[in-house]
Scaffold this motif. Structure first.
Motif, PDB file in Angstrom:
ATOM      1  N   LEU A  10       0.916  -1.138  -0.033  1.00 26.01           N
ATOM      2  CA  LEU A  10      -0.133  -0.078  -0.009  1.00 26.01           C
ATOM      3  C   LEU A  10       0.853   1.266   0.033  1.00 26.01           C
ATOM      4  O   LEU A  10       1.991   1.128   0.404  1.00 26.01           O
ATOM      5  CB  LEU A  10      -0.995  -0.095   1.470  1.00 26.01           C
ATOM      6  N   ASN A  11       0.265   2.448  -0.213  1.00 25.60           N
ATOM      7  CA  ASN A  11       0.845   3.589  -0.436  1.00 25.60           C
ATOM      8  C   ASN A  11       1.666   4.109   0.862  1.00 25.60           C
ATOM      9  O   ASN A  11       2.845   4.635   0.861  1.00 25.60           O
ATOM     10  CB  ASN A  11      -0.335   4.734  -0.667  1.00 25.60           C
ATOM     11  N   ASP A  12       1.341   3.232   2.034  1.00 24.85           N
ATOM     12  CA  ASP A  12       1.828   4.047   3.430  1.00 24.85           C
ATOM     13  C   ASP A  12       3.125   2.978   3.865  1.00 24.85           C
ATOM     14  O   ASP A  12       3.662   2.863   4.768  1.00 24.85           O
ATOM     15  CB  ASP A  12       0.945   4.125   4.258  1.00 24.85           C
ATOM     16  N   GLY A  13       3.245   1.801   2.812  1.00 23.93           N
ATOM     17  CA  GLY A  13       4.351   0.920   2.850  1.00 23.93           C
ATOM     18  C   GLY A  13       3.867  -0.147   3.402  1.00 23.93           C
ATOM     19  O   GLY A  13       4.750  -1.245   3.913  1.00 23.93           O
ATOM     20  N   THR A  14       2.479  -0.527   3.870  1.00 26.02           N
ATOM     21  CA  THR A  14       2.186  -1.687   4.474  1.00 26.02           C
ATOM     22  C   THR A  14       2.108  -2.861   3.567  1.00 26.02           C
ATOM     23  O   THR A  14       1.709  -2.412   2.122  1.00 26.02           O
ATOM     24  CB  THR A  14       0.609  -1.344   4.798  1.00 26.02           C
ATOM     25  N   GLU A  15       2.797  -4.007   3.850  1.00 29.84           N
ATOM     26  CA  GLU A  15       2.931  -5.065   2.981  1.00 29.84           C
ATOM     27  C   GLU A  15       1.622  -5.992   3.267  1.00 29.84           C
ATOM     28  O   GLU A  15       1.195  -6.174   4.493  1.00 29.84           O
ATOM     29  CB  GLU A  15       4.097  -6.003   3.294  1.00 29.84           C
ATOM     30  N   THR A  16       0.857  -6.380   2.352  1.00 32.85           N
ATOM     31  CA  THR A  16      -0.274  -7.292   2.327  1.00 32.85           C
ATOM     32  C   THR A  16      -0.558  -8.035   1.137  1.00 32.85           C
ATOM     33  O   THR A  16       0.703  -8.171   0.435  1.00 32.85           O
ATOM     34  CB  THR A  16      -1.521  -6.024   2.770  1.00 32.85           C
ATOM     35  N   THR A  17      -1.578  -8.340   1.021  1.00 38.43           N
ATOM     36  CA  THR A  17      -2.174  -9.180  -0.172  1.00 38.43           C
ATOM     37  C   THR A  17      -3.203  -8.458  -0.687  1.00 38.43           C
ATOM     38  O   THR A  17      -3.985  -7.928  -0.078  1.00 38.43           O
ATOM     39  CB  THR A  17      -1.999 -10.697  -0.194  1.00 38.43           C
ATOM     40  N   PHE A  18      -3.479  -8.838  -2.069  1.00 41.18           N
ATOM     41  CA  PHE A  18      -4.849  -8.271  -2.575  1.00 41.18           C
ATOM     42  C   PHE A  18      -6.235  -8.893  -1.668  1.00 41.18           C
ATOM     43  O   PHE A  18      -7.179  -8.615  -1.686  1.00 41.18           O
ATOM     44  CB  PHE A  18      -4.990  -8.729  -3.904  1.00 41.18           C
ATOM     45  N   GLY A  19      -5.768  -9.963  -1.155  1.00 41.74           N
ATOM     46  CA  GLY A  19      -6.666 -10.777  -0.030  1.00 41.74           C
ATOM     47  C   GLY A  19      -7.343  -9.996   1.012  1.00 41.74           C
ATOM     48  O   GLY A  19      -8.530 -10.217   1.475  1.00 41.74           O
ATOM     49  N   ARG A  20      -6.612  -8.817   1.201  1.00 40.91           N
ATOM     50  CA  ARG A  20      -6.980  -8.038   2.343  1.00 40.91           C
ATOM     51  C   ARG A  20      -8.872  -7.386   1.925  1.00 40.91           C
ATOM     52  O   ARG A  20      -9.450  -6.871   2.522  1.00 40.91           O
ATOM     53  CB  ARG A  20      -6.215  -6.878   2.543  1.00 40.91           C
ATOM     54  N   PHE A  21      -8.680  -7.531   0.411  1.00 37.04           N
ATOM     55  CA  PHE A  21     -10.028  -7.012  -0.093  1.00 37.04           C
ATOM     56  C   PHE A  21     -11.191  -8.236  -0.219  1.00 37.04           C
ATOM     57  O   PHE A  21     -12.136  -7.852  -0.850  1.00 37.04           O
ATOM     58  CB  PHE A  21      -9.900  -6.121  -1.293  1.00 37.04           C
ATOM     59  N   ALA A  22     -10.850  -9.064  -0.141  1.00 43.08           N
ATOM     60  CA  ALA A  22     -11.674 -10.545   0.083  1.00 43.08           C
ATOM     61  C   ALA A  22     -12.999 -10.247   0.537  1.00 43.08           C
ATOM     62  O   ALA A  22     -13.031  -9.724   1.876  1.00 43.08           O
ATOM     63  CB  ALA A  22     -11.162 -11.599   0.651  1.00 43.08           C
ATOM     64  N   GLY A  23     -14.277 -10.388   0.017  1.00 43.17           N
ATOM     65  CA  GLY A  23     -15.383 -10.271   0.594  1.00 43.17           C
ATOM     66  C   GLY A  23     -15.963  -9.017  -0.024  1.00 43.17           C
ATOM     67  O   GLY A  23     -17.087  -8.562   0.095  1.00 43.17           O
ATOM     68  N   SER A  24     -15.334  -8.014  -0.686  1.00 44.19           N
ATOM     69  CA  SER A  24     -15.395  -6.625  -1.291  1.00 44.19           C
ATOM     70  C   SER A  24     -15.297  -6.793  -2.842  1.00 44.19           C
ATOM     71  O   SER A  24     -14.388  -7.493  -3.308  1.00 44.19           O
ATOM     72  CB  SER A  24     -14.623  -5.618  -0.848  1.00 44.19           C
ATOM     73  N   ALA A  25     -16.407  -6.071  -3.561  1.00 44.91           N
ATOM     74  CA  ALA A  25     -16.102  -5.879  -4.824  1.00 44.91           C
ATOM     75  C   ALA A  25     -14.727  -4.641  -4.963  1.00 44.91           C
ATOM     76  O   ALA A  25     -14.854  -3.897  -4.191  1.00 44.91           O
ATOM     77  CB  ALA A  25     -17.182  -5.467  -5.872  1.00 44.91           C
ATOM     78  N   VAL A  26     -13.830  -4.933  -5.870  1.00 43.40           N
ATOM     79  CA  VAL A  26     -12.872  -3.947  -6.075  1.00 43.40           C
ATOM     80  C   VAL A  26     -12.710  -3.516  -7.484  1.00 43.40           C
ATOM     81  O   VAL A  26     -12.761  -4.144  -8.407  1.00 43.40           O
ATOM     82  CB  VAL A  26     -11.646  -4.822  -5.693  1.00 43.40           C
ATOM     83  N   LEU A  27     -12.682  -2.082  -7.515  1.00 41.42           N
ATOM     84  CA  LEU A  27     -12.503  -1.465  -8.785  1.00 41.42           C
ATOM     85  C   LEU A  27     -11.166  -0.954  -8.646  1.00 41.42           C
ATOM     86  O   LEU A  27     -10.532  -0.088  -8.037  1.00 41.42           O
ATOM     87  CB  LEU A  27     -13.316  -0.328  -8.929  1.00 41.42           C
ATOM     88  N   VAL A  28     -10.221  -1.703  -9.438  1.00 41.62           N
ATOM     89  CA  VAL A  28      -8.740  -1.521  -9.443  1.00 41.62           C
ATOM     90  C   VAL A  28      -8.777  -0.311 -10.474  1.00 41.62           C
ATOM     91  O   VAL A  28      -8.764  -0.683 -11.857  1.00 41.62           O
ATOM     92  CB  VAL A  28      -7.940  -2.582  -9.686  1.00 41.62           C
TER      93      VAL A  28
END
Length: 166
Positions: A10-28
């Motif tokens: 993420l923009n603030d440097g947080t390391e994650t996966t796209f899975g953090r949005f699981a359960g939500s529709a995402v407009l990339v």
């Protein structure tokens, strides 16, 4: 690799996966601060505010690959978006959406057909990919498709639960 397994910074440097949005529709959306389409930030923020309580996330992915239109640092980009457009949706760290350094998220997303004769490659800033809550790419909209376009809004609506009735 499934979309939810793809590493994402993420923009603030947080390391994650796209899975953090699981359960939500995402407009990339690959975004840029110095593009003719930059005004779409207003519409993207409006979409996010309208639909976030029903499960939509807008994810901005800054990219400097199109005419050098996103030259700033991640901190510069965040400040620009917040101050000029009131952006409250999440931003990823600046990434490549094309070429040998293409982010794995975009390698997966760009396989979804655009429905035109321009091929699979992302053609310009503000191209939009719609991802279901289950992590499947279900829509692709080129840069000229505005956030308030009826076809884009209908595709988003189709992915979201009905609003609660009072």
């Amino acid at each position: 690799m499934r979309l939810h397994e793809i590493a994402l910074t993420l923009n603030d440097g947080t390391e994650t996966t796209f899975g953090r949005f699981a359960g939500s529709a995402v407009l990339v959306v690959n975004v840029a601060s110095k593009c003719g389409y930059t005004r779409q930030y207003d519409g993207l923020e409006a979409l996010y505010r309208e639909y976030r309580d029903r499960g939509l996330v807008v994810l901005g992915v800054p990219c400097n690959q199109f005419a050098g239109q996103e030259p700033g640092t991640d901190a510069d980009i965040e400040e620009f978006c917040r101050l000029n457009f009131g952006v409250s949706f999440p931003l990823a760290a600046k990434a490549s959406v094309l070429g040998k350094n293409q982010h794995p998220l975009y390698a997966a997303l760009s396989r979804f057909p655009a429905g035109d004769d321009r091929g699979e490659k992302v053609a310009w800033n503000f191209e939009k990919f719609l991802v279901s809550a289950e992590g499947e790419t279900v829509g692709r909209f080129r840069s000229s498709v505005e956030p308030d376009d009826p076809e884009l809004r209908a595709a988003i609506e189709a992915l979201l639960p009905e609003p609660a009735r009072l």
